[in-house]
Enzyme design. Structure first.
Site, PDB file in Angstrom:
ATOM      1  N   ASP A 188       0.777  -1.224   0.000  1.00 59.48           N
ATOM      2  CA  ASP A 188       0.000   0.000   0.000  1.00 59.48           C
ATOM      3  C   ASP A 188       0.819   1.290   0.000  1.00 59.48           C
TER       4      ASP A 188
ATOM      5  N   CYS B 296     -16.102  -6.198 -17.520  1.00 60.01           N
ATOM      6  CA  CYS B 296     -17.326  -5.645 -16.917  1.00 60.01           C
ATOM      7  C   CYS B 296     -18.534  -5.769 -17.851  1.00 60.01           C
TER       8      CYS B 296
ATOM      9  N   CYS C 245     -22.256  -3.902 -17.589  1.00 63.06           N
ATOM     10  CA  CYS C 245     -22.588  -3.606 -16.186  1.00 63.06           C
ATOM     11  C   CYS C 245     -22.085  -2.209 -15.794  1.00 63.06           C
TER      12      CYS C 245
ATOM     13  N   CYS D  97     -22.583   4.506  -6.261  1.00 58.43           N
ATOM     14  CA  CYS D  97     -21.771   5.413  -5.421  1.00 58.43           C
ATOM     15  C   CYS D  97     -22.640   6.563  -4.897  1.00 58.43           C
TER      16      CYS D  97
ATOM     17  N   CYS E 213     -14.938  10.880  -2.657  1.00 62.73           N
ATOM     18  CA  CYS E 213     -15.046   9.476  -2.214  1.00 62.73           C
ATOM     19  C   CYS E 213     -15.140   9.413  -0.685  1.00 62.73           C
TER      20      CYS E 213
ATOM     21  N   CYS F  18     -18.916   0.358  -3.787  1.00 65.27           N
ATOM     22  CA  CYS F  18     -18.661   0.016  -5.196  1.00 65.27           C
ATOM     23  C   CYS F  18     -17.973  -1.341  -5.328  1.00 65.27           C
TER      24      CYS F  18
ATOM     25  N   CYS G 212     -20.531  -5.502  -6.867  1.00 64.21           N
ATOM     26  CA  CYS G 212     -19.945  -6.076  -8.078  1.00 64.21           C
ATOM     27  C   CYS G 212     -20.279  -7.564  -8.222  1.00 64.21           C
TER      28      CYS G 212
HETATM   29  C1  B12 Z   1      -4.607   6.835  -3.109  1.00 65.46           C
HETATM   30  C2  B12 Z   1      -5.378   5.580  -2.831  1.00 65.46           C
HETATM   31  C3  B12 Z   1      -6.729   5.688  -2.550  1.00 65.46           C
HETATM   32  C4  B12 Z   1      -7.497   6.997  -2.730  1.00 65.46           C
HETATM   33  C5  B12 Z   1      -7.782   7.203  -4.236  1.00 65.46           C
HETATM   34  C6  B12 Z   1      -8.466   5.995  -4.889  1.00 65.46           C
HETATM   35  C7  B12 Z   1      -8.256   5.846  -6.375  1.00 65.46           C
HETATM   36  N1  B12 Z   1      -9.216   5.256  -7.024  1.00 65.46           N
HETATM   37  O1  B12 Z   1      -7.228   6.198  -6.911  1.00 65.46           O
HETATM   38  C8  B12 Z   1      -8.753   6.759  -1.832  1.00 65.46           C
HETATM   39  C9  B12 Z   1      -8.461   7.259  -0.426  1.00 65.46           C
HETATM   40  C10 B12 Z   1     -10.041   7.392  -2.324  1.00 65.46           C
HETATM   41  C11 B12 Z   1      -8.780   5.232  -1.819  1.00 65.46           C
HETATM   42  C12 B12 Z   1      -9.942   4.500  -1.573  1.00 65.46           C
HETATM   43  C13 B12 Z   1      -9.975   3.117  -1.543  1.00 65.46           C
HETATM   44  N2  B12 Z   1      -8.936   2.287  -1.573  1.00 65.46           N
HETATM   45 CO1  B12 Z   1      -7.122   2.873  -1.957  1.00 65.46          CO
HETATM   46  N3  B12 Z   1      -5.375   3.253  -2.468  1.00 65.46           N
HETATM   47  C14 B12 Z   1      -4.730   4.318  -2.848  1.00 65.46           C
HETATM   48  C15 B12 Z   1      -3.264   4.029  -3.218  1.00 65.46           C
HETATM   49  C16 B12 Z   1      -2.362   4.421  -2.044  1.00 65.46           C
HETATM   50  C17 B12 Z   1      -2.794   4.724  -4.510  1.00 65.46           C
HETATM   51  C18 B12 Z   1      -3.785   4.585  -5.676  1.00 65.46           C
HETATM   52  C19 B12 Z   1      -3.456   5.469  -6.847  1.00 65.46           C
HETATM   53  O2  B12 Z   1      -2.334   5.539  -7.298  1.00 65.46           O
HETATM   54  N4  B12 Z   1      -4.490   6.159  -7.332  1.00 65.46           N
HETATM   55  C20 B12 Z   1      -4.379   6.992  -8.491  1.00 65.46           C
HETATM   56  C21 B12 Z   1      -5.189   6.334  -9.615  1.00 65.46           C
HETATM   57  C22 B12 Z   1      -5.150   7.220 -10.852  1.00 65.46           C
HETATM   58  O3  B12 Z   1      -4.488   5.134  -9.929  1.00 65.46           O
HETATM   59  P1  B12 Z   1      -5.097   3.661  -9.776  1.00 65.46           P
HETATM   60  O4  B12 Z   1      -6.538   3.652  -9.965  1.00 65.46           O
HETATM   61  O5  B12 Z   1      -4.579   2.932  -8.606  1.00 65.46           O
HETATM   62  O6  B12 Z   1      -4.294   3.017 -10.996  1.00 65.46           O
HETATM   63  C23 B12 Z   1      -4.839   2.799 -12.249  1.00 65.46           C
HETATM   64  C24 B12 Z   1      -4.844   3.851 -13.238  1.00 65.46           C
HETATM   65  O7  B12 Z   1      -3.602   4.508 -13.232  1.00 65.46           O
HETATM   66  C25 B12 Z   1      -5.045   3.014 -14.477  1.00 65.46           C
HETATM   67  N5  B12 Z   1      -4.874   3.711 -15.721  1.00 65.46           N
HETATM   68  C26 B12 Z   1      -3.763   3.922 -16.403  1.00 65.46           C
HETATM   69  N6  B12 Z   1      -4.020   4.572 -17.524  1.00 65.46           N
HETATM   70  C27 B12 Z   1      -5.375   4.777 -17.549  1.00 65.46           C
HETATM   71  C28 B12 Z   1      -6.157   5.425 -18.462  1.00 65.46           C
HETATM   72  C29 B12 Z   1      -7.543   5.524 -18.224  1.00 65.46           C
HETATM   73  C30 B12 Z   1      -8.380   6.212 -19.220  1.00 65.46           C
HETATM   74  C31 B12 Z   1      -8.113   4.988 -17.033  1.00 65.46           C
HETATM   75  C32 B12 Z   1      -9.568   5.126 -16.746  1.00 65.46           C
HETATM   76  C33 B12 Z   1      -7.283   4.322 -16.105  1.00 65.46           C
HETATM   77  C34 B12 Z   1      -5.914   4.232 -16.394  1.00 65.46           C
HETATM   78  O8  B12 Z   1      -4.074   2.028 -14.303  1.00 65.46           O
HETATM   79  C35 B12 Z   1      -3.975   1.797 -12.919  1.00 65.46           C
HETATM   80  C36 B12 Z   1      -4.493   0.453 -12.699  1.00 65.46           C
HETATM   81  O9  B12 Z   1      -5.686   0.371 -13.302  1.00 65.46           O
HETATM   82  C37 B12 Z   1      -3.310   2.471  -3.437  1.00 65.46           C
HETATM   83  C38 B12 Z   1      -2.032   1.725  -3.070  1.00 65.46           C
HETATM   84  C39 B12 Z   1      -0.987   1.816  -4.178  1.00 65.46           C
HETATM   85  N7  B12 Z   1       0.240   2.022  -3.785  1.00 65.46           N
HETATM   86  O10 B12 Z   1      -1.322   1.699  -5.348  1.00 65.46           O
HETATM   87  C40 B12 Z   1      -4.493   2.045  -2.535  1.00 65.46           C
HETATM   88  C41 B12 Z   1      -5.428   0.911  -3.034  1.00 65.46           C
HETATM   89  C42 B12 Z   1      -5.718   1.179  -4.481  1.00 65.46           C
HETATM   90  N8  B12 Z   1      -6.644   1.092  -2.255  1.00 65.46           N
HETATM   91  C43 B12 Z   1      -7.200   0.001  -1.948  1.00 65.46           C
HETATM   92  C44 B12 Z   1      -8.464  -0.094  -1.298  1.00 65.46           C
HETATM   93  C45 B12 Z   1      -8.843  -1.458  -0.719  1.00 65.46           C
HETATM   94  C46 B12 Z   1      -9.301   1.021  -1.216  1.00 65.46           C
HETATM   95  C47 B12 Z   1     -10.768   1.067  -0.727  1.00 65.46           C
HETATM   96  C48 B12 Z   1     -11.601  -0.152  -1.090  1.00 65.46           C
HETATM   97  C49 B12 Z   1     -10.737   1.282   0.813  1.00 65.46           C
HETATM   98  C50 B12 Z   1     -12.093   1.367   1.502  1.00 65.46           C
HETATM   99  N9  B12 Z   1     -12.798   0.267   1.681  1.00 65.46           N
HETATM  100  O11 B12 Z   1     -12.486   2.438   1.928  1.00 65.46           O
HETATM  101  C51 B12 Z   1     -11.273   2.363  -1.433  1.00 65.46           C
HETATM  102  C52 B12 Z   1     -11.816   2.067  -2.852  1.00 65.46           C
HETATM  103  C53 B12 Z   1     -12.066   3.268  -3.702  1.00 65.46           C
HETATM  104  C54 B12 Z   1     -11.971   2.944  -5.203  1.00 65.46           C
HETATM  105  N10 B12 Z   1     -13.063   2.521  -5.806  1.00 65.46           N
HETATM  106  O12 B12 Z   1     -10.887   3.090  -5.798  1.00 65.46           O
HETATM  107  C55 B12 Z   1      -6.426  -1.205  -2.454  1.00 65.46           C
HETATM  108  C56 B12 Z   1      -7.137  -1.785  -3.686  1.00 65.46           C
HETATM  109  C57 B12 Z   1      -7.053  -3.297  -3.779  1.00 65.46           C
HETATM  110  C58 B12 Z   1      -7.713  -3.772  -5.041  1.00 65.46           C
HETATM  111  N11 B12 Z   1      -8.069  -5.043  -5.035  1.00 65.46           N
HETATM  112  O13 B12 Z   1      -7.893  -3.034  -5.996  1.00 65.46           O
HETATM  113  C59 B12 Z   1      -5.030  -0.583  -2.731  1.00 65.46           C
HETATM  114  C60 B12 Z   1      -4.234  -1.205  -3.900  1.00 65.46           C
HETATM  115  C61 B12 Z   1      -4.213  -0.720  -1.418  1.00 65.46           C
HETATM  116  C62 B12 Z   1      -3.682  -2.127  -1.215  1.00 65.46           C
HETATM  117  N12 B12 Z   1      -2.379  -2.280  -1.105  1.00 65.46           N
HETATM  118  O14 B12 Z   1      -4.407  -3.097  -1.171  1.00 65.46           O
HETATM  119  N13 B12 Z   1      -7.586   4.710  -2.091  1.00 65.46           N
HETATM  120  S1  SF4 Z   2     -19.935  -3.597 -10.590  1.00 67.80           S
HETATM  121 FE1  SF4 Z   2     -18.110  -4.814 -11.105  1.00 67.80          FE
HETATM  122  S2  SF4 Z   2     -18.591  -5.751 -13.102  1.00 67.80           S
HETATM  123 FE2  SF4 Z   2     -20.065  -4.109 -12.776  1.00 67.80          FE
HETATM  124  S3  SF4 Z   2     -19.136  -2.342 -13.808  1.00 67.80           S
HETATM  125 FE3  SF4 Z   2     -18.528  -2.232 -11.666  1.00 67.80          FE
HETATM  126  S4  SF4 Z   2     -16.565  -3.255 -11.587  1.00 67.80           S
HETATM  127 FE4  SF4 Z   2     -17.508  -3.857 -13.511  1.00 67.80          FE
HETATM  128  S1  SF4 Z   3     -15.579   3.734  -2.131  1.00 64.03           S
HETATM  129 FE1  SF4 Z   3     -16.629   3.589  -4.126  1.00 64.03          FE
HETATM  130  S2  SF4 Z   3     -18.831   3.789  -3.679  1.00 64.03           S
HETATM  131 FE2  SF4 Z   3     -17.713   4.449  -1.866  1.00 64.03          FE
HETATM  132  S3  SF4 Z   3     -17.632   6.670  -2.145  1.00 64.03           S
HETATM  133 FE3  SF4 Z   3     -15.689   5.828  -2.937  1.00 64.03          FE
HETATM  134  S4  SF4 Z   3     -16.069   5.530  -5.109  1.00 64.03           S
HETATM  135 FE4  SF4 Z   3     -18.089   5.832  -4.146  1.00 64.03          FE
END
Ligand code: B12
Ligand code: SF4
Ligand code: SF4
Length: 373
Positions: free
Chosen positions: A128, A192, A195, A202, A218, A248, A252
């Protein structure tokens, strides 16, 4: 290509408690998405994400000479257990995984040393907190795919994997992504189909587009990372969420493959969901330290917990907690007072705050009172 050592390595890592083990070859990351996300300010106050951008995009800046990454998943699905009171993110109802997974990663490093003749300088591990785009590498390694909910979804465990990684200065045989044609990290929603349940579910409209979470909207960010006032317009959507949010993930359909976790690297804290709203609102520093010691919630500090408990109270119809809220409206910290005032008005107790209001001098709290006039 077969590699006997890699087979042994997988077995050892599984024995250590890692439920999914996959390898990827390191390469340059397409950074546009992350840069765009940061540029739009979607990381809110998580300034450390900006500071570590270069490293996140170039693993060789984290470990010069690194060639491969081992992506690990820890299954934390606790089985279907409904939480009646304030809702905790499932990962948080355990002792802090940052503390419990690290020792297993250390042992994993020792396995690597023995099998590949490496030294401590030849690998680095993280869970993480490291500058590694864990979901991107996990998708590359075929541990799962990135859903429209931005989660790494496994076909064996659904949405319930914690991710960890080990960068290694050795060439490992890479695993295939879930679909072979996947060539980069942007294949959001690969499995997906039509879906969109997560996007629709959210409550705070945090998805700016499929796969992209605006952290500022979020609930997870607002209840865990935000150290200050939760924006008024988001409070109602937070509902009963006291720490984090799983909505979210929960909705799923891929969770039909979820399996109960082995709990080898996690120590469940079954007592936490039993804490009532009244108990949370009445937390003292001593009790807070005792109850939340060794859990991820400790980082929230008592003030953060009281703030969140006020929001949950304001979203409840539990007038029995009004007296506790009225007391918190005179708390020494203005951040707590703001949310206590909000919740008291929401429960219809605003008239009882006239004395507290008279002695109020803080601009944020006064603004909260004004909003109710
Ligand atoms: C910052 C962070 C958050 C932030 C931002 C979340 C986010 N979506 O980015 C906040 C605090 C909101 C958060 C919330 C949560 N988090 Co968090 N978080 C992180 C952290 C530290 C960094 C993520 C990051 O870099 N975000 C920036 C976005 C841009 O990057 P990303 O989505 O991770 O990466 C993708 C994009 O870059 C994508 N991408 C690349 N090019 C493109 C182009 C396009 C067009 C698109 C759409 C995407 C895309 O590729 C990457 C992989 O898909 C990671 C740990 C880590 N070191 O990675 C944990 C991590 C992602 N979190 C985790 C978890 C469990 C959660 C929560 C479920 C916690 C909770 N229950 O409250 C929620 C879920 C929210 C969600 N739906 O994402 C887990 C996810 C595990 C998994 N199976 O996916 C991680 C990996 C921690 C861990 N070590 O387990 N988190
Ligand atoms: S609920 Fe799961 S399967 Fe449906 S759109 Fe979201 S991530 Fe994809
Ligand atoms: S964890 Fe998912 S459903 Fe909950 S507020 Fe963040 S994006 Fe929305």
């Amino acid at each position: 290509m077969m590699d006997e050592r890699q087979g042994i390595l997988r077995g050892r890592l599984a024995d250590l408690g890692f439920d999914a083990v996959r390898m990827a070859r390191l390469c340059d990351l397409p950074g546009d998405h992350l840069k765009k996300w940061l540029g739009a300010g979607m990381h809110g106050d998580m300034a450390w994400m900006e500071r570590t951008l270069a490293k996140r995009l170039r693993p060789d800046l984290v470990l010069p000479g690194a060639q491969s990454i081992i992506m690990l998943g820890i299954n934390y699905w606790p089985g279907e257990k409904e939480q009646q009171g304030p809702q905790w993110a499932r990962y948080a109802i355990n002792e802090d995984y940052h503390d419990t997974v690290k020792p297993a990663l250390k042992k994993a490093g020792q396995v690597l040393e023995k099998l590949y003749g490496l030294t401590r300088d030849d690998y680095r591990y993280y869970v993480d907190a490291g500058p590694v785009i864990e979901r991107g590498w996990a998708a590359k390694a075929g541990l799962g795919f990135v859903g429209k909910n931005a989660m790494l979804i496994s076909r064996d465990f659904g949405n319930w994997l914690i991710l960890a990684s080990i960068l290694v200065k050795t060439e490992l045989v890479p695993d295939d992504p879930v679909r072979k044609q996947v060539s980069d990290f942007a294949d959001v929603g690969l499995l997906c189909g039509k879906c969109s349940r997560c996007l629709d579910a959210c409550p705070t409209d945090a998805f700016s587009e499929p796969g992209v979470v605006d952290a500022r909207r979020c609930i997870s960010y607002q209840t865990i990372e935000n150290k200050g006032i939760i924006p008024r317009e988001l409070r109602e959507g937070i509902g009963r969420h006291i720490f984090g949010c799983d909505i979210c993930l929960e909705v799923c359909p891929w969770n039909r493959f979820a399996q109960q976790g082995r709990e080898l690297l996690l120590t469940a804290r079954h007592d936490l969901p039993d804490l009532s709203l009244a108990e949370l609102l009445a937390m003292t520093p001593e009790r807070y330290a005792e109850v939340f010691r060794r859990t991820p919630i400790k980082r929230l500090k008592l003030r953060g917990l009281l703030r969140n408990a006020c929001v949950v109270a304001g979203n409840s119809d539990d007038v029995a907690v009004l007296s506790a809220l009225i007391e918190l409206a005179s708390h020494e910290l203005s951040m707590v007072r703001v949310h206590a005032v909000w919740a008291t008005y929401r429960l219809g107790g605003g008239a009882s705050l006239s004395l507290a209001r008279e002695s109020e001098t803080n601009a944020d709290v006064l603004a909260e009172y004004s909003a109710w006039e």
